[in-house]
Motif scaffolding. Structure first.
Motif, PDB file in Angstrom:
ATOM      1  N   SER A 121       0.814  -1.219   0.000  1.00 24.31           N
ATOM      2  CA  SER A 121       0.000   0.000   0.000  1.00 24.31           C
ATOM      3  C   SER A 121       0.841   1.260   0.000  1.00 24.31           C
ATOM      4  CB  SER A 121      -0.921   0.010   1.227  1.00 24.31           C
ATOM      5  OG  SER A 121      -0.156   0.176   2.412  1.00 24.31           O
ATOM      6  N   GLY A 122       2.164   1.101   0.135  1.00 26.44           N
ATOM      7  CA  GLY A 122       3.058   2.244   0.153  1.00 26.44           C
ATOM      8  C   GLY A 122       3.320   2.804   1.535  1.00 26.44           C
ATOM      9  N   VAL A 123       2.744   2.204   2.560  1.00 24.34           N
ATOM     10  CA  VAL A 123       2.995   2.640   3.936  1.00 24.34           C
ATOM     11  C   VAL A 123       4.398   2.195   4.351  1.00 24.34           C
ATOM     12  CG1 VAL A 123       2.305   2.323   6.347  1.00 24.34           C
ATOM     13  CG2 VAL A 123       0.559   2.607   4.579  1.00 24.34           C
ATOM     14  N   PRO A 124       5.221   3.098   4.870  1.00 22.41           N
ATOM     15  CA  PRO A 124       6.567   2.699   5.300  1.00 22.41           C
ATOM     16  C   PRO A 124       6.523   1.669   6.422  1.00 22.41           C
ATOM     17  CG  PRO A 124       6.414   5.089   5.078  1.00 22.41           C
ATOM     18  CD  PRO A 124       5.019   4.561   4.975  1.00 22.41           C
ATOM     19  N   VAL A 125       7.215   0.541   6.220  1.00 22.79           N
ATOM     20  CA  VAL A 125       7.338  -0.496   7.240  1.00 22.79           C
ATOM     21  C   VAL A 125       8.796  -0.922   7.320  1.00 22.79           C
ATOM     22  CG1 VAL A 125       4.976  -1.347   6.941  1.00 22.79           C
ATOM     23  CG2 VAL A 125       6.822  -2.381   5.622  1.00 22.79           C
ATOM     24  N   ALA A 126       9.204  -1.397   8.460  1.00 23.71           N
ATOM     25  CA  ALA A 126      10.584  -1.824   8.664  1.00 23.71           C
ATOM     26  C   ALA A 126      10.882  -3.098   7.882  1.00 23.71           C
ATOM     27  CB  ALA A 126      10.845  -2.061  10.148  1.00 23.71           C
ATOM     28  N   ARG A 127      12.126  -3.224   7.406  1.00 23.62           N
ATOM     29  CA  ARG A 127      12.569  -4.482   6.812  1.00 23.62           C
ATOM     30  C   ARG A 127      12.576  -5.553   7.899  1.00 23.62           C
ATOM     31  NH1 ARG A 127      16.775  -1.249   5.827  1.00 23.62           N
ATOM     32  NH2 ARG A 127      18.179  -2.661   6.925  1.00 23.62           N
ATOM     33  N   ALA A 246      -2.101  13.228   8.872  1.00 21.62           N
ATOM     34  CA  ALA A 246      -1.168  12.245   8.310  1.00 21.62           C
ATOM     35  C   ALA A 246      -1.407  10.860   8.898  1.00 21.62           C
ATOM     36  CB  ALA A 246       0.267  12.689   8.563  1.00 21.62           C
ATOM     37  N   VAL A 247      -1.658  10.798  10.217  1.00 21.65           N
ATOM     38  CA  VAL A 247      -1.864   9.505  10.866  1.00 21.65           C
ATOM     39  C   VAL A 247      -3.160   8.861  10.390  1.00 21.65           C
ATOM     40  CG1 VAL A 247      -2.339   8.380  13.073  1.00 21.65           C
ATOM     41  CG2 VAL A 247      -0.475  10.028  12.894  1.00 21.65           C
ATOM     42  N   GLU A 248      -4.225   9.644  10.269  1.00 24.92           N
ATOM     43  CA  GLU A 248      -5.492   9.070   9.830  1.00 24.92           C
ATOM     44  C   GLU A 248      -5.402   8.566   8.392  1.00 24.92           C
ATOM     45  OE1 GLU A 248     -10.248  10.136   9.562  1.00 24.92           O
ATOM     46  OE2 GLU A 248      -8.966  11.184  11.006  1.00 24.92           O
ATOM     47  N   ALA A 249      -4.701   9.308   7.533  1.00 21.45           N
ATOM     48  CA  ALA A 249      -4.529   8.856   6.146  1.00 21.45           C
ATOM     49  C   ALA A 249      -3.759   7.539   6.105  1.00 21.45           C
ATOM     50  CB  ALA A 249      -3.798   9.930   5.339  1.00 21.45           C
ATOM     51  N   LEU A 250      -2.686   7.442   6.903  1.00 20.73           N
ATOM     52  CA  LEU A 250      -1.914   6.196   6.963  1.00 20.73           C
ATOM     53  C   LEU A 250      -2.775   5.065   7.514  1.00 20.73           C
ATOM     54  CD1 LEU A 250       1.721   5.725   8.143  1.00 20.73           C
ATOM     55  CD2 LEU A 250      -0.078   4.375   9.212  1.00 20.73           C
ATOM     56  N   LEU A 269       2.895   3.317  15.917  1.00 22.98           N
ATOM     57  CA  LEU A 269       3.592   4.037  14.850  1.00 22.98           C
ATOM     58  C   LEU A 269       4.865   4.665  15.406  1.00 22.98           C
ATOM     59  CD1 LEU A 269       0.595   6.157  13.499  1.00 22.98           C
ATOM     60  CD2 LEU A 269       1.422   4.042  12.467  1.00 22.98           C
ATOM     61  N   PHE A 270       5.807   4.921  14.515  1.00 22.83           N
ATOM     62  CA  PHE A 270       6.983   5.730  14.857  1.00 22.83           C
ATOM     63  C   PHE A 270       7.020   6.943  13.938  1.00 22.83           C
ATOM     64  CE2 PHE A 270       8.291   1.667  16.581  1.00 22.83           C
ATOM     65  CZ  PHE A 270       8.985   2.010  17.734  1.00 22.83           C
ATOM     66  N   ARG A 271       7.534   8.045  14.460  1.00 22.69           N
ATOM     67  CA  ARG A 271       7.822   9.211  13.622  1.00 22.69           C
ATOM     68  C   ARG A 271       9.305   9.515  13.729  1.00 22.69           C
ATOM     69  NH1 ARG A 271       4.671  14.959  13.938  1.00 22.69           N
ATOM     70  NH2 ARG A 271       5.422  14.890  16.108  1.00 22.69           N
ATOM     71  N   SER A 272       9.999   9.423  12.609  1.00 20.10           N
ATOM     72  CA  SER A 272      11.442   9.629  12.598  1.00 20.10           C
ATOM     73  C   SER A 272      11.766  11.103  12.766  1.00 20.10           C
ATOM     74  CB  SER A 272      12.033   9.122  11.280  1.00 20.10           C
ATOM     75  OG  SER A 272      11.631   9.958  10.206  1.00 20.10           O
ATOM     76  N   GLY A 275      10.498  13.261  10.175  1.00 21.12           N
ATOM     77  CA  GLY A 275       9.066  13.455  10.097  1.00 21.12           C
ATOM     78  C   GLY A 275       8.302  12.338   9.418  1.00 21.12           C
ATOM     79  N   THR A 276       9.005  11.289   8.971  1.00 15.68           N
ATOM     80  CA  THR A 276       8.335  10.170   8.307  1.00 15.68           C
ATOM     81  C   THR A 276       7.599   9.310   9.322  1.00 15.68           C
ATOM     82  OG1 THR A 276      10.049  10.095   6.595  1.00 15.68           O
ATOM     83  CG2 THR A 276       8.685   8.129   6.854  1.00 15.68           C
ATOM     84  N   LEU A 277       6.364   8.951   9.007  1.00 12.36           N
ATOM     85  CA  LEU A 277       5.594   8.034   9.840  1.00 12.36           C
ATOM     86  C   LEU A 277       5.834   6.610   9.382  1.00 12.36           C
ATOM     87  CD1 LEU A 277       2.160   9.886  10.117  1.00 12.36           C
ATOM     88  CD2 LEU A 277       3.840   9.583  11.945  1.00 12.36           C
TER      89      LEU A 277
END
Length: 418
Positions: A121-127, A246-250, A269-272, A275-277
């Motif tokens: 879905s394009g949501v950033p997730v950890a390897r 941003a959080v609701e969209a994710l 969630l994490f925010r780097s 600013g990336t969620l």
């Protein structure tokens, strides 16, 4: 309506009963032996059934056949705790109910399946990678080649940060695996640094009835002293409009990937620093350690909102109000040493702090506790007019409200959701 409820979690069960639902409760042998179930609540159940295990498919199948022979039907099957999710989906399937599905139960319990479903879905997730069983040294080298260090190692179907650790080198990981990974399947994932948040929401037909973003005092994996800065603060929507958007969209993208349209969710969630969620994980059950209780300052425990949504898709209660303080959150106070509790903070001691809005005890004098990130004790809901004041008040109650324990050899309870 009749609900088949898996596992004992008194707040959720009471909320369903208050909505007028008939509740048939399933508990396993371990729960029956280790949890003190309130007799007054048990008396209000339609039936209490003890089974051997929620993972024994043959036992669950025979239970359903018995229901069918008896003519007992159900409107919904729900699990109120993490370790009832697989069983609840299997029961729902056998009973001919649409939700939860078996596939969904895998995706919200097996963190590898969860990440594989969300990633497209394009949501950033950890390897991540599955930690090979067998030789810990070889397993650690595999993680070094595929993920690198630092990394986080955890059970693939764990809860919260139980049996979870940050490891810096392959040698450290090999040692940790030898000592902690003797049973079960483990995974290792890329370490994401930054602020950690949790999102608690109730969904009906894809839309949130309630949706609140909270920030942990510090990332859960960094909690090394039970009862110290163990909790989170709800962030006001009006002051954090960009973050909420941003959080609701994710979250909506995660829900779509996991086919979540209804029910309660507790999402991490994490925010780097940039600013990336980053999506960490999601659970389709109430959050623990004050996550739902903090909503009481708005008018109702989130479990009550969830129960209402399960009984009726049309909301009859009013949306929850803004809290009496700009900042409201929860803090979990716990013993600092394992053993049997001999002293706990009294009601009078807690009442001396006027900004404590609510109290829920998760351990009492006589109970045995162990040391972990989720050591039980007492959860306080605190209000403040600023984040700085909130932190000061948390530290003040930590210093004043203490537990005492004496040694005891009882095996630990590892069933507290986070």
């Amino acid at each position: 309506m009749r609900f088949l409820v898996c596992r004992w979690e008194v707040g959720s069960i009471e909320a369903l009963l208050a909505q007028g639902a008939d509740v048939v409760l399933l508990v396993d042998e371990w729960e029956a032996a280790h949890h003190a179930m309130d007799p007054a609540v048990v008396a209000r159940l339609e039936r209490l059934i003890e089974i051997g295990s929620f993972e024994a498919m043959d036992e669950l199948a025979m239970l359903v056949t018995g229901f069918q022979e008896e003519g007992l039907t159900f409107d919904k099957v729900v699990s109120v705790c993490e370790r009832g999710q697989f069983g609840a989906a299997y029961l729902a399937t056998l009973l001919g109910l649409g939700q939860p599905t078996i596939a969904q139960s895998v995706q919200v319990r097996d963190k590898r399946a969860m990440k594989m479903a969300v990633r497209p879905s394009g949501v950033p997730v950890a390897r991540f990678t599955t930690v090979p069983s067998g030789d810990p040294g070889a397993a650690a080298l595999h993680v070094e080649r595929t993920i690198g260090f630092p990394a986080v190692v955890k059970p693939v179907a764990g809860a919260g940060t139980l049996s979870t650790a940050r490891v810096e080198t392959s040698g450290e990981l090999a040692l940790w695996l030898r000592e902690n990974a003797t049973e079960g399947v483990f995974m290792a994932e890329q370490m994401i640094s930054g602020e950690e948040y949790h999102v608690d929401a109730v969904w009906v037909d894809g839309e949130p009835w309630e949706f609140v973003v909270s920030r942990y005092f510090r990332p859960r994996i960094e909690v090394d002293v039970p009862g110290h800065l163990m909790g989170s603060i709800q962030l006001p929507r009006q002051g954090e409009a960009e973050l909420y958007g941003a959080v609701e969209a994710l979250h909506r993208r995660v829900n779509e990937a996991l086919h979540i349209t209804d029910g309660i969710t507790h999402t991490e969630l994490f925010r780097s620093a940039a600013g990336t969620l980053w999506f960490s994980e999601i659970a389709t059950r109430p959050g623990g350690l004050g996550a739902t209780q903090a909503f009481r300052a708005r008018g109702a425990d989130l479990r009550e909102v969830w129960a209402e949504s399960l009984v009726s898709p049309v909301r009859k209660s009013k949306p929850l109000q803004e809290p009496p303080f700009e900042y409201v959150g929860s803090v979990n106070l716990a013993p600092r040493s394992a053993g049997r509790i001999t002293r706990e903070p009294s009601d009078a001691e807690i009442a001396a702090f006027s900004y404590v809005l609510d109290t829920e005890r998760t351990a009492r004098v006589g109970d045995v506790v162990w040391m972990s990130p989720v050591t039980p004790g007492v959860t306080l809901i605190i209000g403040a007019d600023s984040e700085e004041e909130f932190t000061e008040r948390v530290l003040a109650v930590e210093a004043a409200l203490t537990f005492e324990t004496e040694p005891d050899g009882t095996e630990p309870d590892e069933d507290v959701p986070a």
